[in-house]
Design a protein around this motif. Structure first.
Motif, short mmCIF file in Angstrom:
data_model
loop_
_atom_site.label_atom_id
_atom_site.label_comp_id
_atom_site.label_asym_id
_atom_site.label_seq_id
_atom_site.Cartn_x
_atom_site.Cartn_y
_atom_site.Cartn_z
N GLY A 182 59.86 31.60 71.11
CA GLY A 182 61.23 32.08 70.92
C GLY A 182 61.83 31.68 69.60
O GLY A 182 63.03 31.88 69.37
N ILE A 183 61.03 31.13 68.69
CA ILE A 183 61.52 30.70 67.37
C ILE A 183 61.56 31.91 66.45
O ILE A 183 60.57 32.63 66.30
CB ILE A 183 60.63 29.60 66.79
N THR A 184 62.71 32.13 65.82
CA THR A 184 62.89 33.29 64.94
C THR A 184 63.23 32.91 63.50
O THR A 184 63.37 33.78 62.66
CB THR A 184 64.00 34.20 65.48
N HIS A 185 63.36 31.60 63.24
CA HIS A 185 63.74 31.18 61.88
C HIS A 185 63.17 29.79 61.60
O HIS A 185 63.20 28.91 62.47
CB HIS A 185 65.26 31.13 61.73
N VAL A 186 62.65 29.63 60.39
CA VAL A 186 62.11 28.33 59.94
C VAL A 186 62.64 28.08 58.54
O VAL A 186 62.49 28.92 57.65
CB VAL A 186 60.57 28.33 59.94
N ASP A 187 63.25 26.92 58.34
CA ASP A 187 63.72 26.54 57.01
C ASP A 187 62.55 26.01 56.17
O ASP A 187 61.61 25.41 56.70
CB ASP A 187 64.80 25.46 57.10
N MET A 188 62.64 26.23 54.86
CA MET A 188 61.66 25.64 53.95
C MET A 188 62.15 24.26 53.51
O MET A 188 63.36 24.07 53.37
CB MET A 188 61.46 26.54 52.73
N PRO A 189 61.24 23.33 53.27
CA PRO A 189 59.80 23.44 53.48
C PRO A 189 59.43 23.25 54.95
O PRO A 189 60.08 22.47 55.67
CB PRO A 189 59.25 22.30 52.62
N ALA A 190 58.39 23.94 55.37
CA ALA A 190 57.95 23.86 56.76
C ALA A 190 57.05 22.64 56.92
O ALA A 190 55.84 22.75 57.14
CB ALA A 190 57.21 25.14 57.15
N SER A 191 57.64 21.48 56.84
CA SER A 191 56.90 20.22 56.95
C SER A 191 56.45 20.02 58.40
O SER A 191 57.05 20.57 59.33
CB SER A 191 57.77 19.05 56.51
N PRO A 192 55.40 19.23 58.62
CA PRO A 192 54.96 18.98 60.00
C PRO A 192 56.08 18.46 60.89
O PRO A 192 56.20 18.87 62.05
CB PRO A 192 53.84 17.95 59.82
#
Length: 209
Positions: A182-192
């Motif tokens: 259900g995740i629709t957005h990821v901020d950068m940087p995509a760190s672990p």
């Protein structure tokens, strides 16, 4: 006037080739040295009538570790239209370098500042992560040439096409991989750590009744 590699004086037969002019400029036997220094120098600025508009399509393939949130880039394909290609090797280097720069922005590079003092907290490579060779797959890059209509050689910009395309391609690939949660957005940087927290806080979409 200058024509066909030679300078000439209009209305006369006085003519000197470019090579002769260069030689004379550095052998100043007849120069009035009190007013003219030896040497030959010229400057020019090229200002095209319009901007060039390169374009392209970038596709990234990623694998996200469920346990740690680590993102591994396993495939990258890019096709860019930069107009006439003058030197394919230089273009390939520009594309690869730009893609790597964008991958770094998408996955690991982050400038962190103290909210109170404004002091940069990630000022060394102990704190600021740069992309490394072991983070990258073998990239497949191609060019498609549509001549630019307002540059003499039909060329377009090349240096930033990789940098512009890759952050969005990598980030969208991560969002696609996490869409089952259900995740629709990821901020950068995509760190672990950031991806792990997103997965922990996500809820599986409810099954349709």
């Amino acid at each position: 006037m200058f024509e066909n590699g030679a300078f000439s004086v209009a209305g006369t037969d006085r003519r000197r080739s470019f090579e002769e002019i260069c030689l004379s400029a550095y052998v100043p036997a007849d120069f009035p040295l009190e007013v003219l220094e030896p040497g030959l120098e010229e400057q020019a600025f090229y200002d095209p009538v319009n901007f060039s508009f390169p374009g392209g399509a970038h596709i990234a393939e990623v694998v996200v570790d469920r346990e740690t949130g680590a993102v591994k880039l396993v495939g990258y394909t890019a096709v860019d239209d930069i107009g006439t290609v003058i030197n394919p090797m230089i273009v390939a280097g520009q594309l690869h370098g730009g893609i790597v720069q964008g991958v770094g922005q998408a996955l690991c590079e982050s400038a962190v500042y103290d909210e109170t003092s404004g002091q940069l907290l990630s000022g060394s490579f102990m704190d600021y992560c740069m992309p490394r060779a072991d983070m990258l797959p073998r990239m497949a890059t191609e060019t498609h040439s549509t001549r630019c209509t307002h540059t003499d050689l039909g060329t377009k910009g090349c240096g930033e096409v990789g940098t512009i395309g890759s952050p969005a391609a990598v980030t969208n690939a991560i969002v696609d991989a996490l869409s089952v949660l259900g995740i629709t957005h990821v901020d950068m940087p995509a760190s672990p750590n950031r991806i792990w927290r997103l997965m922990q806080n996500a809820s599986l979409p409810q099954a349709a009744e």
